[in-house]
Design a protein around this motif. Structure first.
Motif, PDB file in Angstrom:
ATOM      1  N   PHE A   1     -31.902  20.378  41.345  1.00 26.88           N
ATOM      2  CA  PHE A   1     -31.556  19.182  40.571  1.00 26.88           C
ATOM      3  C   PHE A   1     -31.647  19.468  39.078  1.00 26.88           C
ATOM      4  CE2 PHE A   1     -36.077  18.967  41.495  1.00 26.88           C
ATOM      5  CZ  PHE A   1     -36.652  18.565  40.302  1.00 26.88           C
ATOM      6  N   SER A   2     -31.004  18.606  38.303  1.00 25.60           N
ATOM      7  CA  SER A   2     -30.978  18.763  36.842  1.00 25.60           C
ATOM      8  C   SER A   2     -32.239  18.199  36.218  1.00 25.60           C
ATOM      9  CB  SER A   2     -29.772  18.042  36.243  1.00 25.60           C
ATOM     10  OG  SER A   2     -28.594  18.694  36.609  1.00 25.60           O
ATOM     11  N   VAL A   3     -32.713  18.900  35.197  1.00 28.55           N
ATOM     12  CA  VAL A   3     -33.857  18.462  34.401  1.00 28.55           C
ATOM     13  C   VAL A   3     -33.395  18.436  32.948  1.00 28.55           C
ATOM     14  CG1 VAL A   3     -36.189  19.039  33.639  1.00 28.55           C
ATOM     15  CG2 VAL A   3     -35.512  19.490  36.004  1.00 28.55           C
ATOM     16  N   THR A   4     -33.712  17.356  32.245  1.00 31.28           N
ATOM     17  CA  THR A   4     -33.303  17.217  30.848  1.00 31.28           C
ATOM     18  C   THR A   4     -34.514  17.027  29.953  1.00 31.28           C
ATOM     19  OG1 THR A   4     -31.187  16.257  31.486  1.00 31.28           O
ATOM     20  CG2 THR A   4     -31.911  15.864  29.227  1.00 31.28           C
ATOM     21  N   LEU A   5     -34.581  17.836  28.900  1.00 35.21           N
ATOM     22  CA  LEU A   5     -35.588  17.690  27.849  1.00 35.21           C
ATOM     23  C   LEU A   5     -34.906  16.937  26.721  1.00 35.21           C
ATOM     24  CD1 LEU A   5     -36.255  20.263  29.577  1.00 35.21           C
ATOM     25  CD2 LEU A   5     -37.563  21.016  27.630  1.00 35.21           C
ATOM     26  N   ASP A   6     -35.598  15.913  26.169  1.00 40.08           N
ATOM     27  CA  ASP A   6     -34.889  15.040  25.234  1.00 40.08           C
ATOM     28  C   ASP A   6     -35.602  14.741  23.921  1.00 40.08           C
ATOM     29  OD1 ASP A   6     -36.844  13.339  26.219  1.00 40.08           O
ATOM     30  OD2 ASP A   6     -35.472  11.687  26.632  1.00 40.08           O
ATOM     31  N   GLY A   7     -36.672  15.444  23.589  1.00 36.39           N
ATOM     32  CA  GLY A   7     -37.304  15.164  22.309  1.00 36.39           C
ATOM     33  C   GLY A   7     -38.626  15.888  22.142  1.00 36.39           C
ATOM     34  N   LEU A   8     -39.172  15.791  20.928  1.00 38.17           N
ATOM     35  CA  LEU A   8     -40.487  16.346  20.619  1.00 38.17           C
ATOM     36  C   LEU A   8     -41.448  15.206  20.368  1.00 38.17           C
ATOM     37  CD1 LEU A   8     -39.725  19.231  18.085  1.00 38.17           C
ATOM     38  CD2 LEU A   8     -40.222  19.424  20.524  1.00 38.17           C
TER      39      LEU A   8
ATOM     40  N   PHE B   1     -33.596  16.903  17.859  1.00 40.00           N
ATOM     41  CA  PHE B   1     -33.830  17.703  19.064  1.00 40.00           C
ATOM     42  C   PHE B   1     -32.583  17.606  19.928  1.00 40.00           C
ATOM     43  CE2 PHE B   1     -35.206  18.601  23.340  1.00 40.00           C
ATOM     44  CZ  PHE B   1     -36.179  19.576  23.192  1.00 40.00           C
ATOM     45  N   PRO B   2     -31.931  18.738  20.188  1.00 39.88           N
ATOM     46  CA  PRO B   2     -30.750  18.686  21.060  1.00 39.88           C
ATOM     47  C   PRO B   2     -31.183  18.522  22.513  1.00 39.88           C
ATOM     48  CG  PRO B   2     -31.251  20.961  20.504  1.00 39.88           C
ATOM     49  CD  PRO B   2     -32.240  20.101  19.742  1.00 39.88           C
ATOM     50  N   ARG B   3     -30.546  17.608  23.222  1.00 42.44           N
ATOM     51  CA  ARG B   3     -30.876  17.471  24.655  1.00 42.44           C
ATOM     52  C   ARG B   3     -30.620  18.798  25.338  1.00 42.44           C
ATOM     53  NH1 ARG B   3     -31.309  12.152  26.812  1.00 42.44           N
ATOM     54  NH2 ARG B   3     -30.460  12.812  28.803  1.00 42.44           N
ATOM     55  N   LEU B   4     -31.593  19.266  26.092  1.00 47.45           N
ATOM     56  CA  LEU B   4     -31.498  20.538  26.805  1.00 47.45           C
ATOM     57  C   LEU B   4     -31.576  20.256  28.297  1.00 47.45           C
ATOM     58  CD1 LEU B   4     -34.008  22.586  24.601  1.00 47.45           C
ATOM     59  CD2 LEU B   4     -31.504  22.625  24.474  1.00 47.45           C
ATOM     60  N   THR B   5     -30.594  20.714  29.045  1.00 44.97           N
ATOM     61  CA  THR B   5     -30.548  20.463  30.480  1.00 44.97           C
ATOM     62  C   THR B   5     -30.460  21.781  31.228  1.00 44.97           C
ATOM     63  OG1 THR B   5     -29.492  18.315  30.156  1.00 44.97           O
ATOM     64  CG2 THR B   5     -29.247  19.313  32.326  1.00 44.97           C
ATOM     65  N   PHE B   6     -31.207  21.862  32.325  1.00 42.79           N
ATOM     66  CA  PHE B   6     -31.136  23.032  33.189  1.00 42.79           C
ATOM     67  C   PHE B   6     -31.266  22.581  34.638  1.00 42.79           C
ATOM     68  CE2 PHE B   6     -35.649  22.504  32.363  1.00 42.79           C
ATOM     69  CZ  PHE B   6     -36.263  22.803  33.573  1.00 42.79           C
ATOM     70  N   THR B   7     -30.999  23.478  35.552  1.00 45.43           N
ATOM     71  CA  THR B   7     -31.128  23.184  36.968  1.00 45.43           C
ATOM     72  C   THR B   7     -32.460  23.735  37.473  1.00 45.43           C
ATOM     73  OG1 THR B   7     -28.743  23.278  37.274  1.00 45.43           O
ATOM     74  CG2 THR B   7     -30.093  23.508  39.252  1.00 45.43           C
ATOM     75  N   ALA B   8     -33.271  22.833  38.024  1.00 50.16           N
ATOM     76  CA  ALA B   8     -34.531  23.253  38.654  1.00 50.16           C
ATOM     77  C   ALA B   8     -34.163  23.790  40.027  1.00 50.16           C
ATOM     78  CB  ALA B   8     -35.485  22.075  38.770  1.00 50.16           C
TER      79      ALA B   8
END
Length: 191
Positions: free
Chosen positions: A67-74, A146-153
């Motif tokens: 599934f996708s995981v998104t990081l969205d800020g500091l 902060f650029p949204r960063l998305t990856f697949t777990a």
């Protein structure tokens, strides 16, 4: 006794992007990018029987798709007494369900219930008293957008922490791939 936790690994390309936020804050002990992760269930020092039962439970957990995981800020933990800088993670239903499953498995293995609310994040730095709230706020402001960063777990992992003051190094003791979750060679793993 091993000091264990379960979590999601951060792919090298995302870790590299997160590493751009390192530095410039007195009193910060920056985590090595290779040790970035999202903790699902911290267990601490547990005996070998609980560790073995935990591993067995994780290995037998229901099959779930990657599934996708998104990081969205500091942000920072600790308010007027900041203790960490982190990248926040969007608490998606897939992530919440996985964390709840790890909690159930940990309890069945004999671990005490987790008392803290799950706040998904990637710790970037641990802070000492020298890092006051004004300096932390300034650092977060100066970090810019902060650029949204998305990856697949693609798998969950059981990590051990070496004896230290926190912040790694961490070692993957066992991994539990998700359906379709085998790592691709370009994501830092050998084929």
């Amino acid at each position: 006794m091993p000091r264990l936790f379960t979590g999601l690994e951060i792919p090298p390309e995302i870790a590299e992007r997160l590493s751009f936020f390192r530095g410039g804050l007195p009193g910060a002990r920056w985590i090595e990018p290779s040790d970035y992760h999202i903790t699902l269930r911290f267990l601490g020092e547990i005996d070998d029987v609980v560790a073995a039962d935990l591993d067995a439970g994780l290995a037998e957990a229901r099959a779930r798709p990657a599934f996708s995981v998104t990081l969205d800020g500091l942000a920072s933990f600790g308010g007027d007494r900041p203790r960490a800088i982190y990248a926040s993670v969007v608490p998606s239903p897939d992530l919440i369900e996985l964390q709840e499953e790890h909690e159930r498995i940990a309890r069945r293995a004999g671990a005490a219930p987790e008392r803290r609310k799950f706040t998904p994040h990637v710790t970037l730095a641990r802070l000492n008293r020298e890092a006051g709230p004004e300096a932390v706020a300034r650092t977060l402001t100066q970090a810019g957008v902060f650029p949204r960063l998305t990856f697949t777990a693609r798998r969950a992992a059981l990590f051990s922490a070496r004896t230290s003051r926190g912040g790694g190094p961490y070692l993957v003791e066992a991994a539990y791939p998700f359906l379709g979750g085998n790592f691709e060679p370009e994501e830092g793993e050998d084929a």
